[in-house]
Design an enzyme around this catalytic site. Sequence first.
Site, PDB file in Angstrom:
ATOM      1  N   LYS A 236       4.574  62.927   5.709  1.00  0.00           N
ATOM      2  CA  LYS A 236       3.291  63.190   5.077  1.00  0.00           C
ATOM      3  C   LYS A 236       3.497  64.037   3.841  1.00  0.00           C
ATOM      4  CE  LYS A 236       2.703  67.081   5.201  1.00  0.00           C
ATOM      5  NZ  LYS A 236       3.523  68.217   4.634  1.00  0.00           N
TER       6      LYS A 236
ATOM      7  N   TYR B 271      -3.012  68.936   6.768  1.00  0.00           N
ATOM      8  CA  TYR B 271      -3.082  69.176   8.221  1.00  0.00           C
ATOM      9  C   TYR B 271      -4.509  69.505   8.649  1.00  0.00           C
ATOM     10  CZ  TYR B 271       1.991  69.224   8.543  1.00  0.00           C
ATOM     11  OH  TYR B 271       3.314  68.864   8.519  1.00  0.00           O
TER      12      TYR B 271
END
Length: 382
Positions: free
Chosen positions: A128, A216
């Site tokens: 990510k 996140y």
Amino acid sequence: MNDDISRRGLLGLGLAAAALPTLGRAQGDGVGFAVVGLGKLSLGQIVPGFAHCRSARLAALVSGHAENANRLAAEHKLPARSVYGYEDFDRIAADPRIEVVYIVLPNFLHAEYTIRALKAGKHVLCEKPMATSVGDAERMIAAAKAANRKLMIAYRCHYEPLNLYAMRKMRAGALGRPRLVVTNMGRQSDLSDPSDAWRLDLVKSGGGALTDMGIYGINGARYLLNEEPVEVRAWAQTDRRDPRFQTVEDMIAWEFRFPSGALSTGTTSFDQAGTMAWEVYGTSGKMNADPGCFYGGNRLVLGGMPGEREPKIVEIDQFAREMDWMADVVRGRAPMVSPGEEGLQDMRLMHAILESVARGGATVRTAWNYRRAVDPATAVPA
Ligand code: NAD
């Protein structure tokens, strides 16, 4: 985050992956992984993580530093022919020991190496954020479809026991009606650290703290509530006299509105004390995870609901579990939980946040009818 945790000494709060018990090595039908990019995350977590894997095994290393890569290969009992450079990367097509390519490069290289790996006939696990632009993320998904190969984004919290526990509480309605998710993901950054220098470059990172750590919180609000935001507005607070923030924003705060009426406020910064924390408030209960997304040492406190106030949640090697999950997806033993589409949704939301920042906090519509295909809360065992 090496980014996220260890560089700032935050790992002191948790367990190093290498300190966790070995769960057993991959057996005969282990799925071979090539790790691309031997930086902080690969050396600190991913390569050591294979020792705790059941289905995934280290099969090759791809690096620009042949000497270091050869030494690491020897340490892991890999033959010299398992080391590739970036120039001869495409030769992996002829290497049957490699089934999955794990992209652990700076964000601006994710799309290029993902697409090259897919064209070489390999499945891809990509770190990510998936890419640095929505267009690149779409190209990666199209390349996976064209190659008929799997593309998974490394959202380790989808496989992490504390976050899974919290998701299940939410799905069971244990907090009453969900009202608010608050996330704060940030740390100090250091321009003199090469691993941070590219993160502080808009072109190479795609968005500084937002794409490195804020992601996140964005993903967390979505998996906790199990719905997708329909509107966002955001502001940034950036001191342009600080040499770190010449192209990226420093602190960004955003608000998401969800179809159920729940709200989420998120913040991220590269100039604050390190944290990866989230809280959820329902009509009758609340949960606080601080830290909530570290590599280890995460802590959950429940309020207003029956049962333990601070449940004991077993620590695992999150990277091993994630790699095993990918291996099991490839073998048809597990469903795909975090596909490219999941990464694309976060790319779109981060783009919407930056658009709102650029427009002085204007509301940006984000109702794209995305719905995640598989809920980690039901698909991934505790
Ligand atoms: P890093 O800078 O420490 O490592 C990157 C590696 O890529 C280095 O070995 C570097 O030599 C290599 N590289 C190849 N070409 C390069 C180029 N042109 N410019 C710069 N470096 C080049 O970064 P990292 O902290 O290991 O992060 C790598 C990826 O992993 C990022 O996408 C990051 O977001 C992600 N990450 C995820 C987590 C997580 O918890 N899932 C944690 C940390 C990092």
